[in-house]
Design an enzyme around this catalytic site. Structure first.
Site, PDB file in Angstrom:
ATOM      1  N   SER A  53      -3.536  -5.424 -40.466  1.00  0.00           N
ATOM      2  CA  SER A  53      -4.614  -5.816 -41.392  1.00  0.00           C
ATOM      3  C   SER A  53      -4.467  -7.308 -41.665  1.00  0.00           C
ATOM      4  CB  SER A  53      -4.428  -5.052 -42.712  1.00  0.00           C
ATOM      5  OG  SER A  53      -5.252  -5.587 -43.728  1.00  0.00           O
TER       6      SER A  53
ATOM      7  N   TYR B  17       0.464  -1.334 -49.712  1.00  0.00           N
ATOM      8  CA  TYR B  17      -0.320  -1.588 -48.498  1.00  0.00           C
ATOM      9  C   TYR B  17       0.106  -2.910 -47.853  1.00  0.00           C
ATOM     10  CZ  TYR B  17      -4.579  -1.708 -45.585  1.00  0.00           C
ATOM     11  OH  TYR B  17      -5.468  -1.739 -44.538  1.00  0.00           O
TER      12      TYR B  17
HETATM   13  P1  NAD Z   1     -10.323   5.814 -42.739  1.00  0.00           P
HETATM   14  O1  NAD Z   1      -9.944   6.401 -44.039  1.00  0.00           O
HETATM   15  O2  NAD Z   1     -11.740   5.894 -42.280  1.00  0.00           O
HETATM   16  O3  NAD Z   1      -9.412   6.374 -41.596  1.00  0.00           O
HETATM   17  C1  NAD Z   1      -8.044   6.643 -41.784  1.00  0.00           C
HETATM   18  C2  NAD Z   1      -7.641   7.664 -40.774  1.00  0.00           C
HETATM   19  O4  NAD Z   1      -6.275   8.005 -40.998  1.00  0.00           O
HETATM   20  C3  NAD Z   1      -8.464   8.947 -40.904  1.00  0.00           C
HETATM   21  O5  NAD Z   1      -8.745   9.443 -39.627  1.00  0.00           O
HETATM   22  C4  NAD Z   1      -7.512   9.874 -41.648  1.00  0.00           C
HETATM   23  O6  NAD Z   1      -7.753  11.227 -41.372  1.00  0.00           O
HETATM   24  C5  NAD Z   1      -6.196   9.409 -41.064  1.00  0.00           C
HETATM   25  N1  NAD Z   1      -5.045   9.824 -41.856  1.00  0.00           N
HETATM   26  C6  NAD Z   1      -4.823   9.644 -43.173  1.00  0.00           C
HETATM   27  N2  NAD Z   1      -3.672  10.234 -43.535  1.00  0.00           N
HETATM   28  C7  NAD Z   1      -3.154  10.788 -42.412  1.00  0.00           C
HETATM   29  C8  NAD Z   1      -2.007  11.534 -42.137  1.00  0.00           C
HETATM   30  N3  NAD Z   1      -1.127  11.849 -43.097  1.00  0.00           N
HETATM   31  N4  NAD Z   1      -1.801  11.965 -40.871  1.00  0.00           N
HETATM   32  C9  NAD Z   1      -2.696  11.680 -39.888  1.00  0.00           C
HETATM   33  N5  NAD Z   1      -3.808  10.961 -40.087  1.00  0.00           N
HETATM   34  C10 NAD Z   1      -4.033  10.525 -41.339  1.00  0.00           C
HETATM   35  O7  NAD Z   1      -9.843   4.293 -42.805  1.00  0.00           O
HETATM   36  P2  NAD Z   1     -10.025   3.055 -41.809  1.00  0.00           P
HETATM   37  O8  NAD Z   1     -10.616   1.948 -42.602  1.00  0.00           O
HETATM   38  O9  NAD Z   1     -10.674   3.472 -40.545  1.00  0.00           O
HETATM   39  O10 NAD Z   1      -8.508   2.658 -41.561  1.00  0.00           O
HETATM   40  C11 NAD Z   1      -7.860   2.806 -40.312  1.00  0.00           C
HETATM   41  C12 NAD Z   1      -6.738   1.795 -40.219  1.00  0.00           C
HETATM   42  O11 NAD Z   1      -7.278   0.477 -40.255  1.00  0.00           O
HETATM   43  C13 NAD Z   1      -5.728   1.877 -41.369  1.00  0.00           C
HETATM   44  O12 NAD Z   1      -4.415   1.684 -40.873  1.00  0.00           O
HETATM   45  C14 NAD Z   1      -6.146   0.738 -42.254  1.00  0.00           C
HETATM   46  O13 NAD Z   1      -5.082   0.267 -43.040  1.00  0.00           O
HETATM   47  C15 NAD Z   1      -6.596  -0.274 -41.230  1.00  0.00           C
HETATM   48  N6  NAD Z   1      -7.471  -1.311 -41.759  1.00  0.00           N
HETATM   49  C16 NAD Z   1      -8.689  -1.004 -42.281  1.00  0.00           C
HETATM   50  C17 NAD Z   1      -9.481  -2.018 -42.767  1.00  0.00           C
HETATM   51  C18 NAD Z   1     -10.841  -1.761 -43.328  1.00  0.00           C
HETATM   52  O14 NAD Z   1     -11.442  -2.685 -43.896  1.00  0.00           O
HETATM   53  N7  NAD Z   1     -11.403  -0.565 -43.195  1.00  0.00           N
HETATM   54  C19 NAD Z   1      -9.051  -3.341 -42.718  1.00  0.00           C
HETATM   55  C20 NAD Z   1      -7.810  -3.612 -42.193  1.00  0.00           C
HETATM   56  C21 NAD Z   1      -7.022  -2.597 -41.705  1.00  0.00           C
END
Ligand code: NAD
Length: 257
Positions: free
Chosen positions: A139, A152
Site C-alpha cells: 500500500s 495497517y
Molecule cells: P476487499 O475487502 O475488497 O478485499 C479483501 C479480500 O481479502 C477479500 O477477498 C476478503 O475476503 C479477503 N480476506 C479478508 N480476510 C481474509 C482471511 N482471513 N482469509 C482469506 N481472505 C481474507 O479489500 P481490497 O481493497 O480489495 O484490499 C485488497 C488488498 O489491497 C489488501 O491487502 C489491502 O490492504 C490492499 N490495498 C487496498 C487499497 C484500497 O484503497 N482499496 C489500497 C492499498 C492497498
C-alpha cells in the site's frame, strides 16, 4: 504477453483488488486460484465465471489467511504455484490508545504473517518449476503513514521489508519478489472505512472522499482494480525479469508529495 501454462494463486480474491488481479491474470492466460475464508456458492461461481469468460482453469479454494497452517495448506493443496499474489487484507481505523488488541493481531496476521507462510510454502514449488513470481499487495501505507491506522501501516511497512528479504534470498534464481503499493482504490475495504473516518473527522461522505482519502492522491482519482491487475501481469512479463526487491507505486502521485 501470454501467461498460458502458469498457475496463479491470489489470496483474498473474492472481492476488490484480488478479484481484479485474478481477472487480469486470467485474461493474460494464467490458470487462477481464487481464495477467501468463506465457502459460499457465489465464491465458486466467481471462479466459474472467469473460466467461462477466459477459457483458463479457475477454481476457488477456501483458506483463512489469519491461520498459518491454512495459508500453507492452500499452496500445498493446489500443488503448483508459479505466481503468488499475497493480497488478502483487512483494515481497522482508530487512535492507538483506543485500538482494540484483537484488531491489531488480526491485521498483522492477515496483512503480513500470511505472506510469510504462503511464500515459504510456494518457493519450493517455484524452484521445482524453474520460474516464479511473488507479488505482495502492500500500500502507499507501506511507504508513508496516516493517523489512526497503526496496525495497517505497521503491517504494510512489514510486507515491504519481507519483499526485499525474499528478493535477496531468490536473487540468483529465476524468481522475483516485488510489492505493489496502491493508493486509494474504491473497493469494499475502502467503503468500510468511510463511516469510521466520517465519525473520526466529523465530516460527510463526499468530504471524506475528497479531503481525506484523495487529499494525498494528487491525481484526485481512485486507482482501479484493472490497473493493479495489469501491474501484476507486467511483473510476470519478460520485461520485469530484473525487477526484484522493489516497490511499484500505483497511487496517482501520493508518494511524490
Ligand atoms: P476487499 O475487502 O475488497 O478485499 C479483501 C479480500 O481479502 C477479500 O477477498 C476478503 O475476503 C479477503 N480476506 C479478508 N480476510 C481474509 C482471511 N482471513 N482469509 C482469506 N481472505 C481474507 O479489500 P481490497 O481493497 O480489495 O484490499 C485488497 C488488498 O489491497 C489488501 O491487502 C489491502 O490492504 C490492499 N490495498 C487496498 C487499497 C484500497 O484503497 N482499496 C489500497 C492499498 C492497498
Amino acid at each position: 504477453m501470454s501467461l498460458a501454462g502458469k498457475t496463479a494463486i491470489v489470496t483474498g480474491s473474492n472481492s476488490g483488488i484480488g478479484l481484479g488481479i485474478v481477472w487480469e491474470l486470467a485474461r493474460a492466460g494464467a490458470d487462477v486460484v481464487l481464495n477467501s475464508f468463506t465457502d459460499r456458492e457465489e465464491d465458486h461461481a466467481l471462479a466459474q465465471g472467469i473460466a467461462d469468460e477466459t477459457g483458463v482453469k479457475a477454481r476457488y479454494v477456501r483458506a483463512d489467511m489469519s491461520k498459518g497452517d491454512q495459508c500453507r495448506a492452500l499452496i500445498e493443496q493446489v500443488g503448483v504455484c508459479d505466481i503468488l499474489v499475497n493480497n488478502a487484507g483487512i483494515q481497522h481505523v482508530a487512535p492507538i490508545d483506543k485500538f482494540p488488541a484483537d484488531k491489531w493481531d488480526a491485521i498483522i496476521a492477515i496483512n503480513l504473517t500470511s505472506a510469510f507462510h504462503t511464500t515459504a510454502a510456494a518457493l519450493p514449488l517455484m524452484r521445482k518449476a524453474g520460474w516464479g513470481r511473488v507479488i505482495n499487495i502492500a500500500s502507499a501505507h507501506g511507504l508513508t503513514a496516516s493517523p489512526y491506522k497503526s496496525a495497517y501501516v505497521a503491517a504494510k511497512h512489514g510486507i515491504v521489508g519481507l519483499t526485499k528479504t525474499v528478493a535477496l534470498e531468490t536473487a540468483q534464481e529465476p524468481i522475483t519478489c516485488n510489492a505493489i503499493c496502491p493508493g486509494y482504490v474504491l473497493t469494499p475495504l475502502v467503503e468500510a472505512q468511510i463511516p469510521d473516518t466520517m465519525k473520526e473527522y466529523g465530516m460527510d461522505r463526499e468530504t471524506v472522499i475528497r479531503d481525506v482519502m484523495l487529499q494525498r492522491q494528487p491525481s484526485k482519482e481512485f486507482a482501479t482494480v484493472e490497473q493493479l491487475g495489469g501491474t501484476c501481469v507486467f511483473l510476470c512479463s519478460g520485461a520485469a525479469t530484473q525487477i526484484t526487491g522493489t516497490t511499484i507505486s500505483v497511487d496517482g502521485g501520493w508518494t511524490a508529495l
